[in-house]
Design an enzyme around this catalytic site. Structure first.
Site, PDB file in Angstrom:
ATOM      1  N   SER A   2      51.290  41.155  39.026  1.00  0.00           N
ATOM      2  CA  SER A   2      49.929  41.701  39.043  1.00  0.00           C
ATOM      3  C   SER A   2      49.819  43.150  39.482  1.00  0.00           C
ATOM      4  O   SER A   2      48.744  43.737  39.382  1.00  0.00           O
ATOM      5  CB  SER A   2      49.028  40.835  39.924  1.00  0.00           C
ATOM      6  OG  SER A   2      48.603  39.710  39.205  1.00  0.00           O
ATOM      7  N   ALA A   7      46.163  24.679  31.284  1.00  0.00           N
ATOM      8  CA  ALA A   7      47.464  24.027  31.111  1.00  0.00           C
ATOM      9  C   ALA A   7      48.224  24.534  29.894  1.00  0.00           C
ATOM     10  O   ALA A   7      49.452  24.424  29.836  1.00  0.00           O
ATOM     11  CB  ALA A   7      47.270  22.510  30.996  1.00  0.00           C
ATOM     12  N   TYR A  61      39.186  36.514  41.687  1.00  0.00           N
ATOM     13  CA  TYR A  61      40.343  37.073  40.973  1.00  0.00           C
ATOM     14  C   TYR A  61      40.490  36.411  39.612  1.00  0.00           C
ATOM     15  O   TYR A  61      40.580  35.188  39.507  1.00  0.00           O
ATOM     16  CB  TYR A  61      41.593  36.838  41.814  1.00  0.00           C
ATOM     17  CG  TYR A  61      42.782  37.665  41.428  1.00  0.00           C
ATOM     18  CD1 TYR A  61      43.039  38.878  42.061  1.00  0.00           C
ATOM     19  CD2 TYR A  61      43.659  37.242  40.443  1.00  0.00           C
ATOM     20  CE1 TYR A  61      44.150  39.636  41.717  1.00  0.00           C
ATOM     21  CE2 TYR A  61      44.763  37.987  40.094  1.00  0.00           C
ATOM     22  CZ  TYR A  61      45.015  39.180  40.738  1.00  0.00           C
ATOM     23  OH  TYR A  61      46.109  39.938  40.398  1.00  0.00           O
ATOM     24  N   SER A  62      40.539  37.220  38.556  1.00  0.00           N
ATOM     25  CA  SER A  62      40.615  36.667  37.210  1.00  0.00           C
ATOM     26  C   SER A  62      41.541  37.492  36.326  1.00  0.00           C
ATOM     27  O   SER A  62      41.250  38.644  35.988  1.00  0.00           O
ATOM     28  CB  SER A  62      39.227  36.612  36.563  1.00  0.00           C
ATOM     29  OG  SER A  62      39.324  36.181  35.219  1.00  0.00           O
ATOM     30  N   ASN A  63      42.660  36.888  35.947  1.00  0.00           N
ATOM     31  CA  ASN A  63      43.560  37.538  35.001  1.00  0.00           C
ATOM     32  C   ASN A  63      42.923  37.674  33.621  1.00  0.00           C
ATOM     33  O   ASN A  63      43.298  38.546  32.843  1.00  0.00           O
ATOM     34  CB  ASN A  63      44.859  36.740  34.914  1.00  0.00           C
ATOM     35  CG  ASN A  63      45.652  36.805  36.207  1.00  0.00           C
ATOM     36  OD1 ASN A  63      46.094  37.860  36.618  1.00  0.00           O
ATOM     37  ND2 ASN A  63      45.827  35.664  36.854  1.00  0.00           N
ATOM     38  N   GLY A  70      52.134  41.047  43.442  1.00  0.00           N
ATOM     39  CA  GLY A  70      52.297  40.391  42.158  1.00  0.00           C
ATOM     40  C   GLY A  70      53.289  39.258  42.263  1.00  0.00           C
ATOM     41  O   GLY A  70      54.312  39.378  42.945  1.00  0.00           O
TER      42      GLY A  70
END
Length: 422
Positions: free
Chosen positions: A103, A161, A199-201, A358
């Protein structure tokens, strides 16, 4: 993965003792740490010896390897590499080795966005709908700024998933930014845009898709042409596959028989060569991390990147102000840790730290700097699930002690007497 996962809080808030960044941002340092910095050679050598001892403790606790680089801005940096004896058959670990940044990629991607903002090609207030029409539900209400500072409310795609086989190295498919975004937005949002922090990828998958659309250029080329080449970062790149370009640290996770009990069953079997109770996960394709976590770099390269970024070499003053404009990461602590655009900060006893961490299989990395980029530090631990799943208190304790010492050394302060392990 990638320093988020399973809750709306970042790893370092969830795991005070396990998180690498937690140790640096939330460290409580004894009064001795506020003493006048030692500038003597003997003092520097003593700090190095202490850091090496603490890095060795992390290995003795079960980590396959540790790399440390600390630069206090006043002289020669401290550089340390320690590894378990059994891992030497794979590779002799060196401070200059390449490794996966996870990250920390977000800081670099945010810098790319801000370069385009400075050029008038993007605006932080642009709704994502403007650039990705129909791709993000409620896209008219979500701005690029919200994507960058994790206030968009978008579900994190790493929780789906469908991405798990790629994380574990069992699926070699190459995910595009658009595909990662689609994976995230097929879930309901967590909250209305701009009302909370989580937090959002997925937000960075959207940012990657925007960058590619606006420039007509791949992320690999953008990283190369706008950051790596201008700064002469010879070992920094956005990889096209699992291939490494230079000597690299090997990353490991315990095999299923030796996996800590706290790791969920669905994450206990990884692809890769096995020996000494570990799986070598170095060749897992980081493409599933995309704009949120795929970049490869080294300690020296990241030092140059942070120095260039924080000193204003990469961005004009107006964009630096935006980069450092933060929102609270914990609503209960409005004056506590904050997240800016691809970077987070907190005021600790030894000094105000900026940085990111990260985590991807085999690689847990923390990169730190001060406000100006004149002081920097990097810690790599070549295994990650112990932190991701809060699964190994022994490594956590040793890593916490090391990170505490690293942070104070970066600010030229004596290593706290309380920094110990084992």
């Amino acid at each position: 993965m990638l320093s988020s996962a399973r809750t709306v809080r970042p790893r370092w808030l969830r795991m005070l003792t396990a998180s690498a960044l937690a140790a640096s941002l939330a460290v409580a340092v004894p009064a001795a740490a506020s003493a006048t910095p030692s500038t003597t050679r003997d003092g520097t050598e003593a700090q190095r010896a202490r850091l090496q001892q603490l890095a060795r403790k992390v290995v003795e606790a079960g980590a396959p390897g540790v790399i440390v680089r600390v630069d206090d801005g006043r002289g020669r940096p401290v550089e340390i590499a320690e590894q378990a004896a059994w891992s030497r058959r794979d590779h002799l670990l060196k401070v200059g080795d390449e490794f996966r940044m996870g990250s920390n990629t977000k800081t670099m991607v945010a810098a790319l966005v801000l370069q385009l903002v400075a050029e008038g090609r993007l605006a932080l207030g642009d709704p994502v709908e403007k650039w990705l029409p129909g791709k993000v539900p409620n896209g008219k209400a979500i701005t690029l700024r919200m994507l960058l500072n994790h206030t968009s409310g978008l579900f994190d795609y790493t929780e789906d998933a469908a991405i798990r086989p790629s994380i574990l190295g069992k699926d070699r498919r190459r995910w595009t930014s658009a595909e990662l975004l689609a994976l995230g937005v097929r879930h309901d949002p967590l909250f209305a845009p701009g009302t909370r922090w989580s937090y959002s990828n997925t937000g960075y998958a959207a940012i990657g898709a925007v960058l590619e659309r606006v420039t007509g250029t791949s992320l690999s080329e953008l990283v190369r042409d706008r950051i790596a080449r201008p700064l002469r970062l010879k070992h920094t790149y956005y990889p096209a596959d699992s291939t490494w370009r230079g000597p690299h640290a090997r990353g490991y996770e315990p095999d299923a028989a030796h996996m800590p009990p706290g790791v969920p069953a669905e994450f206990r079997h990884l692809a890769g060569p096995r020996h000494h109770g570990h799986v070598d996960v170095s060749d897992i394709d980081p493409g599933w991390g995309g704009p949120a976590g795929a970049v490869v770099s080294t300690t020296q390269d990241w030092f140059r990147f942070y120095t260039a970024l924080m000193s204003g070499k990469l961005l004009p003053a107006a964009q630096m102000t935006q980069l450092r404009t933060t929102v609270p990461m914990d609503s209960r602590r409005p004056d506590g840790p904050g997240y800016g655009l691809g970077i987070q900060t907190n005021a600790g006893t030894c000094g105000t730290v900026w940085g990111h961490d990260g985590g991807v299989p085999g690689y847990l990395t923390t990169n730190l700097t001060d406000l100006t980029g004149s002081r920097t530090a990097t810690v790599l631990i070549s295994t990650e699930f112990w932190a991701e799943f809060e699964a190994d208190p022994k490594i956590a304790e040793a890593a916490h002690a090391l990170q505490t010492a690293v942070t104070c050394t970066m600010f030229g302060k004596p290593v706290p007497a309380g920094a110990h392990a084992g």
